[in-house]
Design an enzyme around this catalytic site. Structure first.
Site, PDB file in Angstrom:
ATOM      1  N   SER A 218       0.820  -1.210   0.000  1.00  0.00           N
ATOM      2  CA  SER A 218       0.000   0.000   0.000  1.00  0.00           C
ATOM      3  C   SER A 218       0.856   1.263   0.000  1.00  0.00           C
ATOM      4  O   SER A 218       2.007   1.254   0.435  1.00  0.00           O
ATOM      5  CB  SER A 218      -0.911   0.017   1.229  1.00  0.00           C
ATOM      6  OG  SER A 218      -1.628  -1.186   1.342  1.00  0.00           O
TER       7      SER A 218
HETATM    8  N1  SAH Z   1      -0.480  -5.218   3.993  1.00  0.00           N
HETATM    9  C1  SAH Z   1       0.258  -5.454   2.760  1.00  0.00           C
HETATM   10  C2  SAH Z   1      -0.514  -5.062   1.517  1.00  0.00           C
HETATM   11  C3  SAH Z   1      -1.361  -6.161   1.132  1.00  0.00           C
HETATM   12  S1  SAH Z   1      -2.179  -6.121  -0.435  1.00  0.00           S
HETATM   13  C4  SAH Z   1       1.605  -4.770   2.776  1.00  0.00           C
HETATM   14  O1  SAH Z   1       1.886  -4.011   3.705  1.00  0.00           O
HETATM   15  O2  SAH Z   1       2.399  -5.027   1.860  1.00  0.00           O
HETATM   16  C5  SAH Z   1      -3.503  -7.195   0.023  1.00  0.00           C
HETATM   17  C6  SAH Z   1      -3.122  -8.625   0.333  1.00  0.00           C
HETATM   18  O3  SAH Z   1      -4.286  -9.303   0.748  1.00  0.00           O
HETATM   19  C7  SAH Z   1      -2.569  -9.404  -0.843  1.00  0.00           C
HETATM   20  O4  SAH Z   1      -1.316  -9.908  -0.533  1.00  0.00           O
HETATM   21  C8  SAH Z   1      -3.603 -10.523  -1.055  1.00  0.00           C
HETATM   22  O5  SAH Z   1      -3.016 -11.738  -1.478  1.00  0.00           O
HETATM   23  C9  SAH Z   1      -4.185 -10.635   0.330  1.00  0.00           C
HETATM   24  N2  SAH Z   1      -5.523 -11.243   0.412  1.00  0.00           N
HETATM   25  C10 SAH Z   1      -6.582 -11.092  -0.404  1.00  0.00           C
HETATM   26  N3  SAH Z   1      -7.630 -11.801   0.059  1.00  0.00           N
HETATM   27  C11 SAH Z   1      -7.217 -12.418   1.200  1.00  0.00           C
HETATM   28  C12 SAH Z   1      -7.826 -13.292   2.147  1.00  0.00           C
HETATM   29  N4  SAH Z   1      -9.104 -13.698   2.044  1.00  0.00           N
HETATM   30  N5  SAH Z   1      -7.091 -13.729   3.184  1.00  0.00           N
HETATM   31  C13 SAH Z   1      -5.812 -13.342   3.339  1.00  0.00           C
HETATM   32  N6  SAH Z   1      -5.177 -12.516   2.489  1.00  0.00           N
HETATM   33  C14 SAH Z   1      -5.870 -12.052   1.427  1.00  0.00           C
END
Ligand code: SAH
Length: 216
Positions: A65
């Site tokens: 993000s």
């Molecule tokens: N917090 C992260 C950004 C994550 S982007 C950072 O600091 O880099 C969102 C993430 O959510 C992705 O990696 C995606 O694979 C994950 N995601 C999507 N649906 C999900 C679910 N149901 N359970 C766990 N992770 C999920």
């Protein structure tokens, strides 16, 4: 956490120009954003862009993000040093690192195992020992360690998953983007005397939360 001096100047600029300038004032959040070496959470080819004002690809169609978004979401959680925090969407592990500096323990759930592995490795190298990882469907939370004082979802959901409301502690705060597949509104949910209070913060754009209580 091990202190990293590289890119310090860029980190300082990021905090001043992107985060303080837009109104984030919590000193502890600003200090955490100043300390965590964001360039180590992206591929080497993006290293020089790591402190810029936008999200970056972390592979598998996922993103780390925008720095400002991480700061705002963290500030909204109003973390106390003793708090137990649940993060859904580990991604690069960057948000987990920021949280881990501000609370007692972070439980983070990711559905893509390659991302979780990379995140675990870099956080371990940086010396974090208060982050636990789970591969699974985070729309169902992580019941084993509930209730959580704070929950942050870093992917967009059509609704606030019931499982997460259930796993929120009394006086707990839950921050989650809710809305359509491409645009959402950041929501702040609180539990007080067993009742749920919900507030909309601002518009945002996240990758979709895929899962039983997310996008099918
Ligand atoms: N917090 C992260 C950004 C994550 S982007 C950072 O600091 O880099 C969102 C993430 O959510 C992705 O990696 C995606 O694979 C994950 N995601 C999507 N649906 C999900 C679910 N149901 N359970 C766990 N992770 C999920």
């Amino acid at each position: 956490m091990i202190e990293v001096k590289e890119w310090r100047h860029e980190r300082e600029r990021m905090v001043k120009e992107q985060i303080i300038a837009r109104g984030v004032a919590d000193k502890k959040v600003l200090d955490a954003m100043m300390r965590v070496p964001r360039h180590l959470f992206v591929d080497k080819i993006y290293e020089h862009q790591a402190y810029n004002d936008y999200p970056l690809s972390v592979g598998h169609g996922q993103t780390i993000s925008q720095p400002y978004m991480v700061a705002v979401m963290t500030e909204l959680l109003e973390l106390e040093p003793g708090d137990i925090v649940l993060e859904i969407g580990t991604g690069s592990g960057y948000q987990a690192a920021i949280l881990a500096l501000l609370c007692k323990m972070v439980y983070t759930v990711e559905r893509v195992s390659a991302l979780k592995e990379a995140a675990r490795e870099r956080l371990e190298k940086l010396g974090f020992n208060n982050i636990a990882f789970l591969i699974g469907d985070g729309s169902l939370g992580w019941p084993q360690y509930a209730p959580y004082n704070a929950i942050v979802v870093t992917a967009g959901s059509p609704e606030v998953p019931n499982a997460l409301i259930e796993q929120l502690a009394e006086k707990g705060r839950l921050v989650i983007p809710v809305g359509g597949e491409f645009f959402q509104t950041l929501n702040l949910v609180r539990k007080q005397k067993g009742r749920i209070f919900r507030k909309e913060v601002f518009e945002c754009t996240f990758v979709p939360l895929l899962g039983k209580q997310g996008w099918k």
